[in-house]
Design a protein around this motif. Structure first.
Motif, short mmCIF file in Angstrom:
data_model
loop_
_atom_site.label_atom_id
_atom_site.label_comp_id
_atom_site.label_asym_id
_atom_site.label_seq_id
_atom_site.Cartn_x
_atom_site.Cartn_y
_atom_site.Cartn_z
N ASN A 1 0.77 -1.31 -0.02
CA ASN A 1 -0.07 -0.03 0.09
C ASN A 1 0.92 1.35 0.01
O ASN A 1 0.23 2.30 0.35
N GLU B 1 -0.53 3.90 -2.50
CA GLU B 1 -1.85 4.42 -1.86
C GLU B 1 -1.80 5.27 -0.84
O GLU B 1 -2.43 6.51 -0.69
N LYS B 2 -1.00 4.90 0.24
CA LYS B 2 -0.70 5.64 1.35
C LYS B 2 -0.12 7.00 1.32
O LYS B 2 -0.45 7.96 1.93
N TYR C 1 -2.92 9.45 -0.38
CA TYR C 1 -3.79 9.42 0.53
C TYR C 1 -3.27 10.70 1.49
O TYR C 1 -3.91 11.68 2.08
N TRP D 1 -10.12 6.39 2.29
CA TRP D 1 -9.02 5.22 2.16
C TRP D 1 -9.69 3.89 1.96
O TRP D 1 -10.68 3.53 2.88
N LYS D 2 -9.28 3.34 1.09
CA LYS D 2 -9.98 2.10 0.58
C LYS D 2 -11.36 2.17 0.59
O LYS D 2 -12.13 1.20 1.48
N LYS E 1 -15.45 1.65 -0.37
CA LYS E 1 -16.32 0.88 -1.06
C LYS E 1 -17.60 1.34 -1.52
O LYS E 1 -18.22 2.20 -0.95
N GLU F 1 -14.16 -2.18 -4.04
CA GLU F 1 -13.39 -1.53 -3.22
C GLU F 1 -12.44 -0.65 -4.43
O GLU F 1 -12.01 -1.36 -5.17
N ASP G 1 -8.66 2.04 -3.96
CA ASP G 1 -7.43 2.52 -3.35
C ASP G 1 -8.03 3.79 -2.53
O ASP G 1 -7.94 3.86 -1.23
N GLU H 1 -6.77 4.75 -8.48
CA GLU H 1 -6.29 3.46 -8.22
C GLU H 1 -5.09 3.71 -8.60
O GLU H 1 -4.36 4.02 -9.51
#
Length: 424
Positions: free
Chosen positions: A5, A8-9, A12, A38-39, A41, A52, A54, A74
């Motif tokens: 991650n 992604e992190k 974010y 974060w993540k 859905k 889901e 990213d 993504e």
């Protein structure tokens, strides 16, 4: 290849930090219109289950309303172009949750091959590049005309020449963005003219002459009570209230360029990396100090120095905002490490000490005769030791001052062909 991650992190955290600084404001009266998830859905009717992603940014006209726009990110940590299948799969994934109010972006950490853009445009997928070691502007809007096209493109796609990269760059349907504020505003449909500019954001990267930069360096030298010898860069950091941190071995950035140093203007911190060359490290640190002393914090939040930055040498390329920033810091470092008055006095003293011919002449003579070359390099290396600056930098500085009379053959006169003006 994906690496957990990490990307992604990073994106974010970048978005959260932008929001904290007020740079996600699409309506200055309602800063909470953006929600960063974060993540996240989202429900898919076809699958009767959640899908889901990213990271997402939900944009609302007013709090508690349903999102007006959903921007889905993504993250793909590829070193080259994103495969077509990744783009088409992501596009299909977005369709499952409804595309009428959703915009999707592939986020990458390194430059892409140009063909990728055509595939993404046909699927209406945007591309975002995030480089945590890139150049980051604070007042992006005041610089947008200079940066949007050229530097966003060079940050996103592979270039033949090595150029400075931005921390954030994006493209969507043929448009390029160098900052998150403009990017989100365009997606949501709020033109820049409808947003109130923050107070005090009309500054720009000021042109400074060589004399002005030299005066700035001399002022700092006076402030730290410099007399002669190697400039104490730790003293300069302390005087400016800067924390200097050695980060160990130098590392490459996302595009493979060697990182030599970083400046965190928000927290008054300088990081330097061990390049295996003490003189280069001292110049890098002086370069970063120059950014602070020349008040580049007024339009930069952070800056990363790569090896190529130290070779920016064209004082006439002032229309290039990024090159202007680096050129000014380079020239400052040269004057700061090799102050003209002390340099000239040392040359005079050494010529007398070594009993050189023309010792009362300020010029330094060298030709192809072995004896003259031996005297020449004896002087150069003595000056290098005195200032703790490289012998090459000494020669370039003296040539810039017009003090070297060089009558060596073309094959041995290597310095004249490589005179970065930041060392003049």
């Amino acid at each position: 290849m994906r690496i957990g991650n990490t990307l992604e992190k990073a994106i974010y955290d970048f978005l959260i930090e932008q929001k904290k600084r007020g740079q996600l404001l699409l309506d200055t009266q309602a800063p909470e219109v953006c929600t960063i998830r974060w993540k996240p859905k989202y429900y898919c009717k076809e699958r009767e289950n959640d899908v889901e992603f990213d990271v997402s940014i939900e944009v609302r006209r007013k709090p508690k309303l349903e999102p007006q726009k959903i921007i889905v990110l993504e993250c793909k940590n590829y070193s080259g172009n994103v495969p077509e299948t990744e783009i088409t799969d992501f596009s299909d994934k977005l369709t499952r949750i409804g595309r009428h109010n959703t915009k999707g972006f592939i986020v990458v950490s390194s430059a892409l091959q140009r063909g990728t853009e055509k595939i993404a445009r046909s699927r209406k997928i945007g591309i975002v590049k995030f480089d945590e070691n890139g150049l980051e502007f604070i007042a992006e809007r005041r610089l947008r005309g200079n940066l949007n096209s050229k530097f966003a493109k060079s940050s996103l796609f592979e270039q033949k020449t090595q150029t400075k990269k931005l921390k954030f760059a994006a493209t969507f349907m043929g448009r390029y963005f160098d900052n998150l504020t403009e990017f989100l505003s365009a997606l949501v449909g709020i033109p820049s003219s409808n947003r109130t500019e923050e107070a005090g954001t009309q500054a720009h990267v000021t042109y400074l002459s060589k004399d002005e930069i030299e005066a700035s360096a001399n002022k700092l030298l006076e402030s730290i009570s410099y007399f002669d010898g190697p400039v104490d860069l730790d003293d300069a950091c302390r005087y400016l209230g800067l924390t200097q941190i050695d980060k160990g071995e130098s590392i490459p950035n996302a595009d493979g360029y060697e990182i030599l140093g970083k400046a965190d203007f928000a927290n008054n911190v300088i990081w330097t990396y061990d390049s295996g060359n003490r003189h280069r490290q001292r110049f890098t640190l002086a370069h970063e100090i120059g950014h602070f002393h020349l008040e580049h914090a007024s339009f930069l939040r952070s800056e990363t120095t790569i090896k190529q930055d130290l070779m920016i040498s064209d004082p006439d390329s002032m229309g290039n905002t990024i090159d202007r920033i680096e050129y000014q810091a380079n020239l400052f470092a040269s004057h700061f490490l090799l102050p003209k008055t002390v340099l000239l006095l040392k040359i005079k003293d050494l010529k007398s000490e070594f009993d050189f011919r023309y010792k009362n002449d300020s010029n330094i003579f060298v030709d192809d005769q072995p004896g003259n070359q031996a005297d020449y390099y004896k002087l150069i290396y003595a000056v290098s030791d005195f200032f703790d600056v490289s012998a090459t930098a000494i020669q370039i500085r003296l040539k810039g001052l017009g003090l070297i009379v060089d009558e060596r053959g073309k094959n041995s006169n290597f310095v004249s062909a490589f005179i970065p003006s930041w060392l003049r």
